[in-house]
Design a protein around this motif. Structure first.
Motif, short mmCIF file in Angstrom:
data_model
loop_
_atom_site.label_atom_id
_atom_site.label_comp_id
_atom_site.label_asym_id
_atom_site.label_seq_id
_atom_site.Cartn_x
_atom_site.Cartn_y
_atom_site.Cartn_z
N ASP A 223 49.56 130.34 64.26
CA ASP A 223 51.23 130.33 63.66
C ASP A 223 51.05 131.46 62.60
O ASP A 223 52.00 132.20 62.02
CB ASP A 223 51.75 129.00 63.33
CG ASP A 223 51.97 127.56 63.87
OD1 ASP A 223 52.15 128.53 65.54
OD2 ASP A 223 51.58 126.89 64.19
N PHE A 224 50.11 131.16 60.74
CA PHE A 224 49.99 132.30 60.04
C PHE A 224 49.82 133.00 60.61
O PHE A 224 50.36 134.08 60.36
CB PHE A 224 48.51 131.65 59.56
CG PHE A 224 48.69 132.18 58.07
CD1 PHE A 224 49.24 131.56 56.87
CD2 PHE A 224 47.56 133.06 57.64
CE1 PHE A 224 48.87 132.53 55.73
CE2 PHE A 224 46.71 134.03 56.69
CZ PHE A 224 47.69 133.51 55.93
N SER A 225 49.38 133.44 62.10
CA SER A 225 49.00 135.50 62.07
C SER A 225 50.01 136.10 62.24
O SER A 225 49.94 136.72 62.75
CB SER A 225 47.83 134.87 63.69
OG SER A 225 46.43 134.25 62.66
N ARG A 226 50.73 134.99 62.65
CA ARG A 226 52.51 134.98 63.96
C ARG A 226 52.99 135.95 62.58
O ARG A 226 53.84 136.68 62.74
CB ARG A 226 52.94 134.32 64.55
CG ARG A 226 52.51 134.25 65.77
CD ARG A 226 52.72 132.91 67.00
NE ARG A 226 52.23 133.29 68.30
CZ ARG A 226 53.15 132.10 69.26
NH1 ARG A 226 53.65 130.89 68.34
NH2 ARG A 226 52.28 131.59 70.36
N ALA A 227 53.23 134.48 61.55
CA ALA A 227 54.15 134.94 61.21
C ALA A 227 53.62 136.62 59.87
O ALA A 227 54.39 137.14 59.62
CB ALA A 227 54.40 133.45 59.43
N GLY A 228 52.16 136.59 60.38
CA GLY A 228 51.59 137.59 59.20
C GLY A 228 52.43 138.66 60.14
O GLY A 228 52.70 139.83 59.39
N ARG A 229 52.30 138.81 61.61
CA ARG A 229 53.02 140.07 62.48
C ARG A 229 53.87 140.56 61.90
O ARG A 229 54.75 141.24 61.86
CB ARG A 229 52.09 140.02 63.64
CG ARG A 229 50.47 139.40 63.75
CD ARG A 229 50.18 139.82 64.92
NE ARG A 229 50.41 138.91 66.16
CZ ARG A 229 50.14 137.42 66.75
NH1 ARG A 229 48.74 138.01 65.69
NH2 ARG A 229 50.07 136.80 66.38
N PHE A 230 54.64 139.14 61.90
CA PHE A 230 56.24 139.01 61.57
C PHE A 230 57.11 140.16 60.65
O PHE A 230 57.39 141.16 60.80
CB PHE A 230 56.77 138.19 61.53
CG PHE A 230 58.76 137.77 61.45
CD1 PHE A 230 59.26 138.14 63.07
CD2 PHE A 230 59.14 138.22 60.63
CE1 PHE A 230 60.87 138.47 63.12
CE2 PHE A 230 60.49 137.73 60.65
CZ PHE A 230 61.65 138.40 61.18
N LEU A 231 56.30 139.63 59.58
CA LEU A 231 56.41 140.38 58.18
C LEU A 231 55.63 141.65 58.35
O LEU A 231 56.87 142.90 57.75
CB LEU A 231 55.42 139.59 57.38
CG LEU A 231 56.08 138.31 56.96
CD1 LEU A 231 55.91 137.30 55.60
CD2 LEU A 231 57.86 138.48 56.24
N GLY A 232 54.83 141.93 58.57
CA GLY A 232 54.25 143.41 58.97
C GLY A 232 55.39 144.46 60.36
O GLY A 232 55.61 145.68 59.84
N ARG A 233 55.55 143.76 61.25
CA ARG A 233 56.19 144.29 62.24
C ARG A 233 57.81 144.85 61.33
O ARG A 233 58.62 145.45 61.53
CB ARG A 233 56.13 143.80 63.29
CG ARG A 233 56.99 143.86 64.49
CD ARG A 233 56.83 143.44 65.71
NE ARG A 233 57.58 142.13 65.43
CZ ARG A 233 57.35 140.80 65.61
NH1 ARG A 233 55.42 140.70 65.29
NH2 ARG A 233 57.30 139.58 66.24
N THR A 234 58.73 143.57 60.42
CA THR A 234 60.07 143.55 60.91
C THR A 234 59.98 144.48 59.10
O THR A 234 61.25 144.92 58.46
CB THR A 234 60.43 142.86 60.19
OG1 THR A 234 60.03 141.73 59.25
CG2 THR A 234 60.44 141.88 61.88
N ALA A 235 58.97 145.28 58.20
CA ALA A 235 58.41 145.21 56.79
C ALA A 235 59.80 146.97 56.41
O ALA A 235 59.13 147.76 57.11
CB ALA A 235 57.23 146.16 56.51
#
Length: 242
Positions: A223-235
């Motif tokens: 879940d920690f990695s998913r949240a990080g990928r989401f933030l990177g993808r939507t930056a």
């Protein structure tokens, strides 16, 4: 009741009263009220989400697990085991008991060290606010936000500010959990070692507990990695709601 009389080549006709639009307007008014309430909830959430950002949570957690935690656990296990052997004496056959003291000391050190590292490195690595971003949303809306962060549904651009803010808060909470969670298996491992030294079948219970805790940590990391990928993808993507 108004009556309209009209002459025509075919004679005349009478037009009765028009149907009242009250029922239709009532339905439209109800929908408008629901939309207004929904917009108000999202506006409050957007206001809370303003300025929230991840400024290096991934780097902080990685530093903890690659530089501090492994060496710290090894040193504390050795120190605890040696101190227990010197304090209680006995033969080499008692090594499970000595090692158990070492793991208990490592568990205590992990808890204290994790809390200190969280305060010094993790907290400054994110602007996560003091109030839950999704507090004003309904349970279904909060669920949809979590599904967007997990990549299980399409991102709603109008609510991106809120979703990103929720992802930052989620990632911060998970980072803190990752620093503290190793305490629990380190506490159960001594119980399993002591039971193994006494040929106690109850030791399997502690081994299963350690196994389940490790699985729980895997889900937290996911879940920690998913949240990080989401933030990177939507930056850099704009939000439709201001």
């Amino acid at each position: 009741m108004s009556i309209k009389v009209s002459n025509s080549t075919a004679g005349f006709y009478v037009v009765g009263p028009r149907r009242s639009p009250t029922k239709r307007n009532g339905k439209m008014g109800g929908i408008e009220d629901l939309m207004a309430e929904s917009n108000e909830r999202w506006a409050q959430a957007t206001k809370r989400a303003q300025g929230l950002a991840d400024r290096g949570l991934g780097k902080a957690v990685k530093t903890y697990y690659t530089r501090f935690w492994p060496g710290g656990v090894f040193v504390l296990v050795v120190i605890g085991s040696v101190v227990a052997a010197l304090a209680f004496g006995g033969s080499l056959g008692d090594w499970p008991s000595y090692l158990a003291f070492g793991f208990m000391l490592a568990g205590l050190g992990t808890m204290i060290g994790g809390l200190v590292f969280n305060s010094k490195k993790v907290v400054p690595a994110a602007d996560y606010g003091n109030v839950d971003v999704t507090l004003s949303l309904t349970s279904d809306e909060r669920k949809h936000v979590r599904r967007q962060i997990a990549g299980k549904t399409t991102i709603v651009p109008e609510h991106l500010t809120v979703t990103r803010g929720a992802a930052v808060q989620m990632r911060k909470a998970l980072a803190t959990q990752l620093l503290i969670m190793p305490f629990y298996p380190l506490v159960f491992i001594p119980q399993a070692l002591n039971s193994a030294g006494r040929d106690d079948p109850f030791g399997w219970v502690f081994l299963i507990a350690v196994f389940l805790l490790m699985i729980g940590m895997i889900f937290v990391v996911r879940d920690f990695s998913r949240a990080g990928r989401f933030l990177g993808r939507t930056a850099g993507q704009p939000s439709g709601m201001r």
